[in-house]
Design an enzyme around this catalytic site. Structure first.
Site, PDB file in Angstrom:
ATOM      1  N   TYR A 133       0.849  -1.198   0.000  1.00 38.34           N
ATOM      2  CA  TYR A 133       0.000   0.000   0.000  1.00 38.34           C
ATOM      3  C   TYR A 133       0.877   1.237   0.000  1.00 38.34           C
ATOM      4  CZ  TYR A 133      -4.951  -1.070   0.305  1.00 38.34           C
ATOM      5  OH  TYR A 133      -6.231  -1.414  -0.002  1.00 38.34           O
ATOM      6  N   GLU A 156      -0.421   4.843  -0.478  1.00 39.58           N
ATOM      7  CA  GLU A 156      -1.180   6.088  -0.652  1.00 39.58           C
ATOM      8  C   GLU A 156      -0.270   7.296  -0.535  1.00 39.58           C
ATOM      9  OE1 GLU A 156      -2.395   3.523   1.016  1.00 39.58           O
ATOM     10  OE2 GLU A 156      -4.599   3.547   1.047  1.00 39.58           O
ATOM     11  N   ASP A 192      -7.503  13.549 -24.727  1.00 39.23           N
ATOM     12  CA  ASP A 192      -7.526  12.137 -24.337  1.00 39.23           C
ATOM     13  C   ASP A 192      -6.855  11.363 -25.477  1.00 39.23           C
ATOM     14  OD1 ASP A 192      -8.081   9.481 -23.992  1.00 39.23           O
ATOM     15  OD2 ASP A 192     -10.187   9.759 -23.467  1.00 39.23           O
ATOM     16  N   THR A 207      -4.533   5.924 -21.551  1.00 39.94           N
ATOM     17  CA  THR A 207      -4.312   4.603 -20.976  1.00 39.94           C
ATOM     18  C   THR A 207      -2.857   4.251 -21.292  1.00 39.94           C
ATOM     19  OG1 THR A 207      -5.157   3.669 -23.031  1.00 39.94           O
ATOM     20  CG2 THR A 207      -6.665   3.703 -21.162  1.00 39.94           C
ATOM     21  N   LYS A 244      -3.116  -0.337 -25.005  1.00 38.46           N
ATOM     22  CA  LYS A 244      -3.388   0.053 -26.407  1.00 38.46           C
ATOM     23  C   LYS A 244      -2.079   0.219 -27.187  1.00 38.46           C
ATOM     24  CE  LYS A 244      -7.874   2.181 -25.350  1.00 38.46           C
ATOM     25  NZ  LYS A 244      -7.982   2.720 -24.000  1.00 38.46           N
ATOM     26  N   ARG A 270      -2.401  -2.657 -18.359  1.00 39.67           N
ATOM     27  CA  ARG A 270      -3.676  -1.947 -18.198  1.00 39.67           C
ATOM     28  C   ARG A 270      -3.467  -0.863 -17.172  1.00 39.67           C
ATOM     29  NH1 ARG A 270      -7.634  -4.845 -21.172  1.00 39.67           N
ATOM     30  NH2 ARG A 270      -8.943  -3.102 -20.580  1.00 39.67           N
TER      31      ARG A 270
HETATM   32  N1  DSN Z   1     -12.490   0.221 -24.371  1.00 39.64           N
HETATM   33  C1  DSN Z   1     -11.563   1.107 -25.044  1.00 39.64           C
HETATM   34  C2  DSN Z   1     -11.674   1.002 -26.506  1.00 39.64           C
HETATM   35  O1  DSN Z   1     -11.847  -0.106 -26.972  1.00 39.64           O
HETATM   36  O2  DSN Z   1     -11.565   1.967 -27.224  1.00 39.64           O
HETATM   37  C3  DSN Z   1     -11.696   2.501 -24.619  1.00 39.64           C
HETATM   38  O3  DSN Z   1     -12.617   2.645 -23.653  1.00 39.64           O
END
Ligand code: DSN
Length: 427
Positions: A54, A56, A201, A228, A231, A237
């Site tokens: 932990y 914080e 974003d 994120t 991707k 993640r």
């Molecule tokens: N779930 C992601 C996507 O597939 O674009 C973004 O939220």
């Protein structure tokens, strides 16, 4: 020792699901544009003992003892993120992209304030203020959209007029289903003109920005980027908030302070230190020259697939792609719904997602479109020729839709997958 030997012994049911999923990922083709394969080093970090801790607070200012190693990990992650994205500050604690967006709104707005963001059906994201989200009840979201869905052109003049009328606190740019490049300069200029913060974003294109295959909003005066870390960036993640304050150090310092407070204690509890270690490793990977080649190849492969679709007469939203993703209108092109197309292609070993398209006449659970992209395939070493073949296989299935076509495509997909295995350092 066998991979997952402990899980196999202790919990055969979960073991079966993990092994099944990994086999599916290896034998089929992942075309969901938000998915990728992470490196073995990233996976090891996620399974490390850091998960037990932990932490914080922030490095040097924690609420629990025993932080010498977690501080080190978080500092490394923050420094690498700053280097990668040319940012003044990085908060690497958001647990995902949704949290990162919500924390950015909390940092820069009071409840009831207005945020001007892209409509979901025109490429935006649920967390950009869709009415089904709780956050849409906290802030007043106003939406902008494409002027011409055939080219993807945004009506920036209309956006400016809306901004002048609505006086938003944030001009929110970025997308999860928009295949084109946004005019970051125009958007940040509009934000300045109405005294709003500019937030991009970049969850989908962070890896392309890091690898130099897409322009960075920070090069055009943006205050904040949320993202994120999975991707195209090919990390674990998770989420992240980067601050640049439009290049003004004082403005950046002020925003970064607000962001840190919004993430913790404003929104989250203990940060996931194992994920932060994994983020740090993926940032190191993205700083390597080979990542530039990877990012360039993602874009080239997507363009090659889009060309095959267009040559067949299929309707692509915005007429093509500048990035890693493609949005096809299968309803008008082939007379089948997005859900039907998703299932057919899944049966043929090609996984993608149904997707609403701009001005869709169908509902979100069975929309007119499909969305697919190349980040995962490109990690497996697919080039433009193999990508084109995948596009042709998809088209065969979508046009013919009979058992024989699906079976033939599936057999060829297995061959292509075997010829492009997930690299050894990624399993
Ligand atoms: N779930 C992601 C996507 O597939 O674009 C973004 O939220």
């Amino acid at each position: 020792m066998e991979k997952y030997a402990h899980i196999e012994k202790e919990d055969p049911e979960v073991f079966g699901a993990i092994v099944g999923e990994e086999k599916r990922q290896a034998e089929g083709l992942e075309l969901i544009p938000s998915e990728n394969y992470v490196s073995s080093a990233v996976r090891e970090a996620m399974a490390s003992g850091l998960t037990n801790k932990y932490s914080e607070g922030y490095p040097g200012k924690r609420y629990y003892g025993g932080q010498e190693f977690t501080d080190s990990v978080e500092n490394i992650a923050r420094d690498r993120a700053k280097e990668l994205f040319h940012a003044y500050a990085a908060n690497v604690q958001p647990l995902g992209g949704a949290n990162a967006n919500i924390a950015a709104y909390m940092a820069l707005c009071a409840p009831g304030d207005t945020i001007l963001g892209m409509d979901l059906s025109h490429g935006g994201h649920l967390t950009h203020g869709h009415p089904v989200t709780y956050i849409s009840k906290v802030f007043n979201f106003v939406r902008y959209s494409m002027k011409d869905v055939e080219t993807g052109e945004i009506d920036y003049d209309a956006l400016l007029e809306t901004a002048k009328k609505e006086r938003p606190k944030i001009i929110l740019a970025g997308f999860s289903a928009y295949p084109r490049t946004l005019d970051w300069k125009r958007l940040s200029d509009i934000a300045r003109e109405v005294d709003a913060y500019s937030v991009a974003d970049v969850a989908h294109i962070a890896g392309l920005i890091a690898g130099g295959a897409a322009t960075s909003p920070f090069d055009y005066g943006f205050d904040v980027m949320t993202t994120t870390t999975h991707k195209t960036l090919r990390g674990p993640r998770g989420g992240m908030i980067l601050t640049n304050g439009g290049g003004d150090a004082e403005r950046a310092a002020d925003i970064a302070k607000k962001v840190d407070k919004a993430v913790f204690p404003g929104l989250q509890g203990g940060p996931h230190m194992h994920q932060i270690a994994a983020k740090a490793i993926s940032f190191k990977e993205a700083l390597q020259p080979s990542f530039k080649t990877y990012a360039k190849n993602i874009v080239e492969n997507a363009a090659a697939m889009a060309e095959v679709f267009k040559a067949s007469g299929a309707r692509l939203l915005t007429g093509g792609t500048d990035n890693h993703l493609i949005l096809a209108d299968v309803w008008s092109s082939f007379g089948i719904s997005g859900a039907e197309a998703e299932t057919l292609l899944d049966n043929a070993g090609m996984t993608l997602n149904k997707n609403s398209i701009a001005n869709d006449t169908r509902g979100p659970m069975d929309p007119s479109g499909i969305r697919f992209g190349t980040p995962a395939m490109t990690t497996r070493g697919f080039g433009t020729e193999a990508s084109k073949e995948v596009a042709s296989l998809m088209l065969n299935v979508l046009k013919n839709r009979d058992e024989a076509s699906v079976a033939a495509a599936r057999a060829r997909v297995h061959e292509l997958a075997a010829a492009h295995p997930i690299p050894e350092s990624f399993v």
